[in-house]
Design a protein around this motif. Structure first.
Motif, PDB file in Angstrom:
ATOM      1  N   ARG A  74     -13.077  -9.424   1.541  1.00  0.00           N
ATOM      2  CA  ARG A  74     -11.698  -9.608   1.053  1.00  0.00           C
ATOM      3  C   ARG A  74     -10.983  -8.265   0.935  1.00  0.00           C
ATOM      4  N   LEU A  75     -11.719  -7.236   0.467  1.00  0.00           N
ATOM      5  CA  LEU A  75     -11.139  -5.900   0.351  1.00  0.00           C
ATOM      6  C   LEU A  75     -10.760  -5.364   1.734  1.00  0.00           C
ATOM      7  N   ALA A  76     -11.644  -5.559   2.712  1.00  0.00           N
ATOM      8  CA  ALA A  76     -11.350  -5.111   4.084  1.00  0.00           C
ATOM      9  C   ALA A  76     -10.102  -5.795   4.624  1.00  0.00           C
ATOM     10  N   ASP A  77      -9.945  -7.077   4.333  1.00  0.00           N
ATOM     11  CA  ASP A  77      -8.750  -7.793   4.782  1.00  0.00           C
ATOM     12  C   ASP A  77      -7.491  -7.229   4.127  1.00  0.00           C
ATOM     13  N   GLN A  78      -7.582  -6.895   2.839  1.00  0.00           N
ATOM     14  CA  GLN A  78      -6.428  -6.326   2.159  1.00  0.00           C
ATOM     15  C   GLN A  78      -6.087  -4.931   2.694  1.00  0.00           C
ATOM     16  N   MET A 102     -11.001  11.831   7.989  1.00  0.00           N
ATOM     17  CA  MET A 102     -11.872  10.968   7.177  1.00  0.00           C
ATOM     18  C   MET A 102     -11.202   9.612   6.932  1.00  0.00           C
ATOM     19  N   LEU A 103      -9.906   9.626   6.671  1.00  0.00           N
ATOM     20  CA  LEU A 103      -9.176   8.381   6.466  1.00  0.00           C
ATOM     21  C   LEU A 103      -9.244   7.511   7.724  1.00  0.00           C
ATOM     22  N   ALA A 104      -9.024   8.110   8.881  1.00  0.00           N
ATOM     23  CA  ALA A 104      -9.088   7.366  10.141  1.00  0.00           C
ATOM     24  C   ALA A 104     -10.495   6.849  10.407  1.00  0.00           C
ATOM     25  N   ALA A 105     -11.507   7.670  10.089  1.00  0.00           N
ATOM     26  CA  ALA A 105     -12.895   7.269  10.317  1.00  0.00           C
ATOM     27  C   ALA A 105     -13.291   6.087   9.435  1.00  0.00           C
ATOM     28  N   VAL A 129     -12.951  -0.577   9.071  1.00  0.00           N
ATOM     29  CA  VAL A 129     -12.567  -1.611   8.108  1.00  0.00           C
ATOM     30  C   VAL A 129     -11.579  -2.579   8.770  1.00  0.00           C
ATOM     31  N   ILE A 130     -10.621  -2.048   9.504  1.00  0.00           N
ATOM     32  CA  ILE A 130      -9.650  -2.893  10.207  1.00  0.00           C
ATOM     33  C   ILE A 130     -10.341  -3.711  11.292  1.00  0.00           C
TER      34      ILE A 130
END
Length: 183
Positions: free
Chosen positions: A54-58, A105-108, A113-114
């Motif tokens: 659910r977190l990944a979807d958000q 790091m954010l992109a990695a 997750v997306i």
């Protein structure tokens, strides 16, 4: 769930019941029982999701929005302004190596997750498509059954009409034979 008979499988699918897929057997049984097969596929998926999913979807929803782009642009602009114009001793001077590290790091983290969210959406879409197939198949079977019933009624009406006409012809023939000849 009752087994579909050989006759109905041959009639609607042109194959033996043993050669039907599980979905086709289920639909055929539902059509024979006049049962409803529609269901909320999304609800089944939503109930199975873990907290991480659910977190990944958000994250995917927010990461693919204009809100994310605007917030991210504001943070980048503030970072650059802070480290070039406002601070006497910038903590990340030009060429902003620390900012590049954070962005990498954010992109990695954000990309996988997306992708997890997209994979779940693809699985959800496949389940929707399979469910749509079952609904369409049942509707097609019901329409063919209605056509058969209409054909049967039409045949009965034609036979009744022919019988009635034959009776009327026989009655007229008897009347003509019983009538005295005209002069």
């Amino acid at each position: 769930m009752p087994e579909p008979t050989q006759d109905t499988a041959a009639l609607w699918f042109g194959r033996e019941a043993e050669s039907l897929s599980a979905a086709e057997q289920s639909v055929l049984a539902a059509a024979r029982q006049r049962a409803i097969i529609s269901r909320d596929v999304e609800q089944g998926f939503a109930e199975q999701l873990s907290f991480g999913q659910r977190l990944a979807d958000q994250v995917a929803v927010f990461g693919g929005s204009w809100s994310f782009i605007i917030v991210f642009a504001v943070i980048l602009a503030a970072w650059v302004l802070l480290n070039t114009l406002l601070l006497v001793r910038p903590f990340d001077a030009y060429p902003f190596i620390f900012l590049n590290l954070i962005l990498s790091m954010l992109a990695a983290i954000q990309a996988p997750v997306i992708m997890m969210s997209q994979n779940r959406q693809a699985a959800r879409d496949r389940a929707d498509a399979a469910h749509d197939y079952e609904i369409n198949l049942k509707a097609e079977i019901e329409i063919m059954a209605l056509h058969d019933k209409l054909d049967h009624l039409r045949t009965e009406q034609i036979e009744a009409l022919l019988t009635k006409q034959q009776e009327q012809i026989a009655l007229l023939t008897r009347l003509l034979q019983a009538a005295p000849p005209r002069a």
